[in-house]
Design a protein around this motif. Sequence first.
Motif, PDB file in Angstrom:
ATOM      1  N   ARG A  35       6.590 -10.305 -29.514  1.00  0.00           N
ATOM      2  CA  ARG A  35       5.759 -10.212 -31.001  1.00  0.00           C
ATOM      3  C   ARG A  35       5.954  -9.694 -31.963  1.00  0.00           C
ATOM      4  O   ARG A  35       6.482  -8.852 -32.297  1.00  0.00           O
ATOM      5  N   SER A  36       5.666 -10.085 -33.386  1.00  0.00           N
ATOM      6  CA  SER A  36       5.999  -9.586 -34.672  1.00  0.00           C
ATOM      7  C   SER A  36       5.634  -7.975 -34.751  1.00  0.00           C
ATOM      8  O   SER A  36       4.288  -7.291 -34.120  1.00  0.00           O
ATOM      9  N   LEU A  37       5.799  -7.146 -35.194  1.00  0.00           N
ATOM     10  CA  LEU A  37       5.692  -5.998 -35.720  1.00  0.00           C
ATOM     11  C   LEU A  37       4.177  -5.423 -35.707  1.00  0.00           C
ATOM     12  O   LEU A  37       3.763  -4.490 -35.765  1.00  0.00           O
ATOM     13  N   ASP A  38       3.890  -6.433 -36.906  1.00  0.00           N
ATOM     14  CA  ASP A  38       2.542  -6.115 -37.522  1.00  0.00           C
ATOM     15  C   ASP A  38       1.365  -6.220 -36.422  1.00  0.00           C
ATOM     16  O   ASP A  38       0.942  -5.798 -35.958  1.00  0.00           O
ATOM     17  N   ASP A  39       1.870  -7.566 -35.572  1.00  0.00           N
ATOM     18  CA  ASP A  39       0.450  -7.544 -34.530  1.00  0.00           C
ATOM     19  C   ASP A  39       0.525  -6.258 -33.615  1.00  0.00           C
ATOM     20  O   ASP A  39      -0.705  -5.897 -33.713  1.00  0.00           O
ATOM     21  N   ILE A  40       1.868  -5.433 -33.273  1.00  0.00           N
ATOM     22  CA  ILE A  40       1.981  -4.619 -32.465  1.00  0.00           C
ATOM     23  C   ILE A  40       0.622  -3.833 -32.690  1.00  0.00           C
ATOM     24  O   ILE A  40       0.781  -2.984 -32.407  1.00  0.00           O
ATOM     25  N   LEU A  41       1.733  -3.797 -34.387  1.00  0.00           N
ATOM     26  CA  LEU A  41       1.004  -2.024 -35.120  1.00  0.00           C
ATOM     27  C   LEU A  41      -0.931  -2.277 -35.538  1.00  0.00           C
ATOM     28  O   LEU A  41      -1.380  -1.294 -35.060  1.00  0.00           O
ATOM     29  N   ARG A  42      -1.353  -3.090 -35.373  1.00  0.00           N
ATOM     30  CA  ARG A  42      -2.530  -3.977 -35.353  1.00  0.00           C
ATOM     31  C   ARG A  42      -3.651  -3.345 -34.105  1.00  0.00           C
ATOM     32  O   ARG A  42      -4.222  -2.118 -34.205  1.00  0.00           O
ATOM     33  N   ARG A  43      -2.369  -3.382 -33.327  1.00  0.00           N
ATOM     34  CA  ARG A  43      -2.939  -3.682 -31.631  1.00  0.00           C
ATOM     35  C   ARG A  43      -3.152  -1.983 -31.417  1.00  0.00           C
ATOM     36  O   ARG A  43      -4.726  -1.541 -30.896  1.00  0.00           O
ATOM     37  N   LEU A  44      -1.907  -1.106 -32.234  1.00  0.00           N
ATOM     38  CA  LEU A  44      -1.771  -0.092 -31.782  1.00  0.00           C
ATOM     39  C   LEU A  44      -3.380   1.119 -32.523  1.00  0.00           C
ATOM     40  O   LEU A  44      -3.820   1.598 -32.043  1.00  0.00           O
ATOM     41  N   ALA A  45      -2.640   0.546 -33.553  1.00  0.00           N
ATOM     42  CA  ALA A  45      -3.958   1.443 -34.348  1.00  0.00           C
ATOM     43  C   ALA A  45      -5.853   0.475 -34.228  1.00  0.00           C
ATOM     44  O   ALA A  45      -5.980   1.991 -34.347  1.00  0.00           O
ATOM     45  N   SER A  46      -5.815  -0.375 -33.314  1.00  0.00           N
ATOM     46  CA  SER A  46      -7.307  -0.079 -33.146  1.00  0.00           C
ATOM     47  C   SER A  46      -7.484   0.363 -31.959  1.00  0.00           C
ATOM     48  O   SER A  46      -8.349   0.888 -31.770  1.00  0.00           O
ATOM     49  N   ASN A  47      -6.240   0.325 -31.298  1.00  0.00           N
ATOM     50  CA  ASN A  47      -6.382   1.629 -29.995  1.00  0.00           C
ATOM     51  C   ASN A  47      -7.400   2.729 -30.344  1.00  0.00           C
ATOM     52  O   ASN A  47      -7.749   3.324 -29.877  1.00  0.00           O
ATOM     53  N   LEU A  48      -6.512   3.108 -31.575  1.00  0.00           N
ATOM     54  CA  LEU A  48      -6.048   4.437 -31.877  1.00  0.00           C
ATOM     55  C   LEU A  48      -7.712   4.740 -32.473  1.00  0.00           C
ATOM     56  O   LEU A  48      -8.104   5.668 -32.123  1.00  0.00           O
ATOM     57  N   ALA A  84     -10.580   7.469 -31.660  1.00  0.00           N
ATOM     58  CA  ALA A  84     -10.914   8.248 -32.538  1.00  0.00           C
ATOM     59  C   ALA A  84     -12.399   8.701 -32.311  1.00  0.00           C
ATOM     60  O   ALA A  84     -13.548   9.232 -32.541  1.00  0.00           O
ATOM     61  N   LEU A  85     -12.911   6.898 -31.804  1.00  0.00           N
ATOM     62  CA  LEU A  85     -14.423   6.999 -32.146  1.00  0.00           C
ATOM     63  C   LEU A  85     -15.381   7.636 -31.150  1.00  0.00           C
ATOM     64  O   LEU A  85     -15.642   8.090 -31.488  1.00  0.00           O
ATOM     65  N   ASN A  86     -14.349   7.199 -29.768  1.00  0.00           N
ATOM     66  CA  ASN A  86     -15.221   7.710 -28.743  1.00  0.00           C
ATOM     67  C   ASN A  86     -15.046   9.632 -28.401  1.00  0.00           C
ATOM     68  O   ASN A  86     -15.799   9.674 -28.726  1.00  0.00           O
ATOM     69  N   LEU A  87     -14.257  10.154 -29.408  1.00  0.00           N
ATOM     70  CA  LEU A  87     -13.681  11.794 -29.396  1.00  0.00           C
ATOM     71  C   LEU A  87     -14.891  12.205 -30.569  1.00  0.00           C
ATOM     72  O   LEU A  87     -15.846  12.557 -30.059  1.00  0.00           O
ATOM     73  N   GLY A  88     -15.060  11.038 -31.305  1.00  0.00           N
ATOM     74  CA  GLY A  88     -15.846  12.034 -32.495  1.00  0.00           C
ATOM     75  C   GLY A  88     -17.787  11.341 -31.189  1.00  0.00           C
ATOM     76  O   GLY A  88     -18.147  12.879 -32.400  1.00  0.00           O
ATOM     77  N   LEU A  89     -17.669  10.720 -31.161  1.00  0.00           N
ATOM     78  CA  LEU A  89     -19.250  10.525 -30.414  1.00  0.00           C
ATOM     79  C   LEU A  89     -19.552  11.142 -29.422  1.00  0.00           C
ATOM     80  O   LEU A  89     -20.435  11.142 -29.160  1.00  0.00           O
ATOM     81  N   ALA A  90     -18.611  11.551 -28.747  1.00  0.00           N
ATOM     82  CA  ALA A  90     -18.659  12.361 -27.830  1.00  0.00           C
ATOM     83  C   ALA A  90     -19.184  13.629 -27.877  1.00  0.00           C
ATOM     84  O   ALA A  90     -20.924  13.505 -26.730  1.00  0.00           O
ATOM     85  N   PRO A  91     -20.182  14.316 -28.631  1.00  0.00           N
ATOM     86  CA  PRO A  91     -21.168  15.783 -29.202  1.00  0.00           C
ATOM     87  C   PRO A  91     -22.420  15.178 -29.035  1.00  0.00           C
ATOM     88  O   PRO A  91     -23.513  15.135 -28.684  1.00  0.00           O
ATOM     89  N   LEU A  92     -22.239  13.262 -29.569  1.00  0.00           N
ATOM     90  CA  LEU A  92     -23.400  12.516 -29.450  1.00  0.00           C
ATOM     91  C   LEU A  92     -23.725  12.108 -28.464  1.00  0.00           C
ATOM     92  O   LEU A  92     -25.667  12.811 -28.260  1.00  0.00           O
ATOM     93  N   ARG A  93     -22.974  11.738 -28.041  1.00  0.00           N
ATOM     94  CA  ARG A  93     -23.496  11.054 -26.148  1.00  0.00           C
ATOM     95  C   ARG A  93     -23.927  12.221 -25.016  1.00  0.00           C
ATOM     96  O   ARG A  93     -24.779  11.950 -24.943  1.00  0.00           O
ATOM     97  N   GLN A  94     -23.315  13.727 -25.712  1.00  0.00           N
ATOM     98  CA  GLN A  94     -23.733  14.779 -25.048  1.00  0.00           C
ATOM     99  C   GLN A  94     -24.744  15.139 -25.266  1.00  0.00           C
ATOM    100  O   GLN A  94     -25.883  15.444 -24.606  1.00  0.00           O
TER     101      GLN A  94
END
Length: 179
Positions: free
Chosen positions: A46-59, A63-73
Amino acid sequence: MAEDIRVRIEADAAPFLATLENLKSLSTSFGAELTGALKGAAVSGRSLDDILRRLASNLAGRALNLGLAPLRQMAGSMMSGLFGGAASVVPFAKGGVVASPSYFPMGHNLGLMGEAGAEAILPLARGADGRLGVAAGGSTPSVHVTFNVTATDAASFRKSEAQVTGMLAQAVRRGTRGL
């Protein structure tokens, strides 16, 4: 000449240490994600561009899950406080004490009681004059006193009137002490 000034600062470092542990965990998972992404790029072609895009999406998702954790609690604890407490409804028609923070419905809003310590709930009642006020522990029974005086004539009654009045006042004082 410089003065030697010393300041002692005491603080609870537990939240800071927890944050450091969280950052350590995130950096470890980031390293694993990056290594896996680069390995996937090399093996799958796979192209490095696709891999980095997927990595950024996962990260970003993490980050969104961690940021929303206090609100969820907070939302979870509020809902469990509202609906979880519905199974154990405590009536306060006769008054009571709320010793810990508790939510209650207040029109279209949500009220909080007991957040600064114990609070009393007092029943209200209308008095004989129509005003609303704190209800007493029980209604005071009315006291009826019957006093019979036998006199031979009006003149003898007038002579004993002061003595009868004193006896009546003393009986009323004794009776009100027990109420």
